[in-house]
Design a protein around this motif. Structure first.
Motif, PDB file in Angstrom:
ATOM      1  N   GLU A 104      26.313  52.800  35.246  1.00 42.18           N
ATOM      2  CA  GLU A 104      27.439  53.087  36.134  1.00 42.18           C
ATOM      3  C   GLU A 104      27.077  52.720  37.568  1.00 42.18           C
ATOM      4  OE1 GLU A 104      30.070  56.900  37.735  1.00 42.18           O
ATOM      5  OE2 GLU A 104      28.616  57.144  36.105  1.00 42.18           O
ATOM      6  N   LEU A 105      27.990  52.023  38.222  1.00 37.03           N
ATOM      7  CA  LEU A 105      27.781  51.634  39.611  1.00 37.03           C
ATOM      8  C   LEU A 105      28.051  52.847  40.494  1.00 37.03           C
ATOM      9  CD1 LEU A 105      27.078  48.977  41.107  1.00 37.03           C
ATOM     10  CD2 LEU A 105      29.505  48.686  41.542  1.00 37.03           C
ATOM     11  N   ARG A 216      33.944  41.508  47.030  1.00 40.09           N
ATOM     12  CA  ARG A 216      33.299  42.155  45.885  1.00 40.09           C
ATOM     13  C   ARG A 216      34.246  42.147  44.687  1.00 40.09           C
ATOM     14  NH1 ARG A 216      33.954  47.719  48.658  1.00 40.09           N
ATOM     15  NH2 ARG A 216      35.590  48.747  47.451  1.00 40.09           N
ATOM     16  N   GLN A 217      33.642  42.147  43.506  1.00 41.38           N
ATOM     17  CA  GLN A 217      34.408  42.039  42.277  1.00 41.38           C
ATOM     18  C   GLN A 217      34.473  43.341  41.487  1.00 41.38           C
ATOM     19  OE1 GLN A 217      35.921  38.987  41.665  1.00 41.38           O
ATOM     20  NE2 GLN A 217      35.082  38.529  43.687  1.00 41.38           N
ATOM     21  N   VAL A 218      33.657  44.329  41.842  1.00 45.55           N
ATOM     22  CA  VAL A 218      33.646  45.621  41.145  1.00 45.55           C
ATOM     23  C   VAL A 218      33.652  46.743  42.179  1.00 45.55           C
ATOM     24  CG1 VAL A 218      32.471  44.760  39.081  1.00 45.55           C
ATOM     25  CG2 VAL A 218      31.124  45.568  41.020  1.00 45.55           C
ATOM     26  N   ASP A 219      33.992  47.926  41.716  1.00 40.58           N
ATOM     27  CA  ASP A 219      34.053  49.100  42.577  1.00 40.58           C
ATOM     28  C   ASP A 219      33.106  50.174  42.067  1.00 40.58           C
ATOM     29  OD1 ASP A 219      36.093  48.033  44.254  1.00 40.58           O
ATOM     30  OD2 ASP A 219      37.561  48.495  42.684  1.00 40.58           O
ATOM     31  N   GLY A 221      31.841  53.335  40.369  1.00 41.23           N
ATOM     32  CA  GLY A 221      32.334  54.017  39.173  1.00 41.23           C
ATOM     33  C   GLY A 221      32.504  53.096  37.985  1.00 41.23           C
ATOM     34  N   ASN A 222      32.544  51.782  38.243  1.00 44.20           N
ATOM     35  CA  ASN A 222      32.652  50.836  37.137  1.00 44.20           C
ATOM     36  C   ASN A 222      31.353  50.782  36.341  1.00 44.20           C
ATOM     37  OD1 ASN A 222      34.686  48.459  38.974  1.00 44.20           O
ATOM     38  ND2 ASN A 222      35.275  50.228  37.782  1.00 44.20           N
ATOM     39  N   LEU A 223      31.479  50.559  35.036  1.00 41.58           N
ATOM     40  CA  LEU A 223      30.322  50.339  34.190  1.00 41.58           C
ATOM     41  C   LEU A 223      30.005  48.849  34.173  1.00 41.58           C
ATOM     42  CD1 LEU A 223      31.059  52.696  31.152  1.00 41.58           C
ATOM     43  CD2 LEU A 223      29.367  53.032  32.961  1.00 41.58           C
ATOM     44  N   VAL A 224      28.760  48.520  34.434  1.00 38.21           N
ATOM     45  CA  VAL A 224      28.338  47.133  34.417  1.00 38.21           C
ATOM     46  C   VAL A 224      27.276  46.961  33.343  1.00 38.21           C
ATOM     47  CG1 VAL A 224      28.874  46.749  36.845  1.00 38.21           C
ATOM     48  CG2 VAL A 224      26.596  47.539  36.196  1.00 38.21           C
ATOM     49  N   ASP A 228      26.217  40.584  33.040  1.00 38.78           N
ATOM     50  CA  ASP A 228      27.646  40.592  32.754  1.00 38.78           C
ATOM     51  C   ASP A 228      28.309  39.352  33.338  1.00 38.78           C
ATOM     52  OD1 ASP A 228      30.117  41.336  31.948  1.00 38.78           O
ATOM     53  OD2 ASP A 228      30.166  43.260  33.004  1.00 38.78           O
ATOM     54  N   THR A 230      31.120  39.335  34.780  1.00 40.63           N
ATOM     55  CA  THR A 230      31.701  39.764  36.054  1.00 40.63           C
ATOM     56  C   THR A 230      30.560  40.045  37.028  1.00 40.63           C
ATOM     57  OG1 THR A 230      33.593  40.766  34.934  1.00 40.63           O
ATOM     58  CG2 THR A 230      33.157  41.459  37.200  1.00 40.63           C
TER      59      THR A 230
END
Length: 434
Positions: A104-105, A216-219, A221-224, A228, A230
């Motif tokens: 998790e980010l 940026r491409q993710v925020d 709380g995102n799972l990476v 990946d 993305t």
């Protein structure tokens, strides 16, 4: 009974009188406008309009006076030969930042569009599971290190006993083999510990290069996932930066000769309107083969780009200084005339007449032209008023005493304009004659 012949007679008479009146009007108009019918008034009025110099403008009323012209001198100086092409700005390096571990980010440590240095923290993944994995690996390593130490003590004891002939050789060999086994296990455990430490370090995503971060491409709380598709962000290295452009193969001799001789060929980047210079760099490298579909060779210019004037994927006009001609005769391109017999200028023959002077011309930048034969420095040529001139025509120079003529040398000192054509056909400064 009515006599119709008596009624038609007055009507025919009126028609005859009306026709006679029309003929008289026509005759009067012809007399009024017939050439030479007003000689006296023609002598009193000029046939043309007077210009600022007080003489008649040519071509108005058949004036045969001197023709007003503007002139400029041919000069001797240097002439830079530029090749012009369309170029594309490319980043020195472009990195798609991805995570090497999953999770998790929990943190984004950069602002979009920010300049970052190599090693700066960009984002962070929840490290707790990787911390636990490290602890487990370290615990296993400690266990096996203890077993290794105990086996080593046994070996030392068995060696003493074997020296006293108290135990068999097989017992000593088994103890020594067990030590080797534990040493291998400890090395495996150490590798697991190092791998766990590395994964824990990978939870902190850092900038691999110095450059500008994109959107940026993710925020948070995102799972990476590891590697990946993305990516977290894109970093482009813009200092220095490259510009890729092409030149036709028929212009390569001059460029390649100077490039292989070790000369640093200046490359200028201009905006799309070719009106503002954005950056100056040097020719960095070239491709190893010519594109057979276009007959062009790719070149790459390198720019420091300290002021960030150039942006990746930007289209620019490239001016490559291929050569500089020294001590050549230069004349304004506006004075160059083209006729059935070739290229020529109207050269002043004294102060009151002109003569047709054939020329052999070389490179041109649009404003000035290299004269190979036909003129020497100091010769005056006609810039304006050539439409009424012929060999031997009388002229009057109307250049104002306060007017400053821009000579080719002054132009080159003020702004080295680019020459040639644009795009895949870009090449040497256009030749206007042979």
């Amino acid at each position: 009974m009515v006599d119709h012949s008596m009624q038609s007679t007055p009507r025919n008479s009126r028609r005859w009188l009306f026709g006679l009146l029309v003929l008289l009007i026509i005759a009067g108009l012809c007399w009024k406008f017939w050439p030479g019918s007003h000689t006296d008034s023609a002598e009193q009025k000029p046939a043309g309009r007077a210009g600022k110099t007080g003489m008649m403008r040519p071509g108005f009323g058949g004036s045969t006076g001197p023709i007003p012209v503007r002139v400029a001198p041919a000069v001797q100086g240097e002439f830079p030969v530029y090749y012009k092409a369309l170029g594309t700005v490319t980043a020195l390096n472009t990195i798609n930042v991805r995570s090497r571990v999953g999770g998790e980010l929990v943190k984004i440590a950069f602002e979009e569009g920010q300049m970052v240095k190599a090693g700066d923290l960009l984002a962070e993944i929840d490290p707790r599971s990787y911390q636990n994995a490290l602890l487990q690996a370290q615990g296993t390593l400690l266990q096996n290190q203890a077993q290794l130490k105990n086996a080593q003590v046994d070996v030392e004891r068995y060696r003493g006993l074997y020296a006293q002939d108290s135990i068999a050789k097989q017992t000593l060999d088994t103890a020594e083999a067990l030590v080797l086994q534990y040493q291998g296990t400890v090395k495996t455990n150490q590798g697991a510990v190092d791998d766990a430490k590395l994964n824990l370090e990978f939870t902190k995503i850092r900038a691999p290069i110095t450059g500008r971060v994109g959107l940026r491409q993710v925020d948070v709380g995102n799972l990476v996932a590891a590697n990946d598709t993305t990516f977290i962000a894109v970093i482009t290295q813009t200092q220095p930066i490259n510009v890729v452009f092409t030149l036709p193969e028929n212009t390569l001799d001059t460029v390649l000769t100077r490039y292989h001789a070790g000369n640093k060929l200046p490359v200028e980047a201009w905006d799309r309107g070719d009106a503002k210079q954005q950056a100056v760099g040097v020719l960095q490298s070239l491709d190893n083969q010519i594109d057979v579909t276009t007959g062009t060779l790719k070149f790459k210019g390198r720019f420091d780009n300290k002021d960030q004037a150039l942006f990746p994927n930007q289209f620019v006009n490239v001016h490559l200084l291929a050569d500089t001609l020294h001590n050549v005769v230069l004349a304004p391109s506006a004075a160059i005339q083209f006729g059935n017999s070739g290229t020529f200028v109207y050269k002043l023959d004294g102060d009151k007449k002109v003569k047709v002077q054939p020329l052999v011309v070389g490179d041109t930048d649009g404003d000035n032209t290299v004269i190979k034969e036909g003129l020497v420095a100091g010769d005056r040529v006609v810039l304006e008023g050539t439409d009424r001139l012929k060999d031997g025509s009388e002229i009057e120079v109307v250049n104002s005493s306060s007017e400053v003529l821009t000579t080719p040398t002054e132009h080159l000192q003020g702004k080295p304009a680019a020459k040639g054509e644009t795009g895949a056909t870009a090449g040497k400064a256009q030749k206007v004659g042979s």
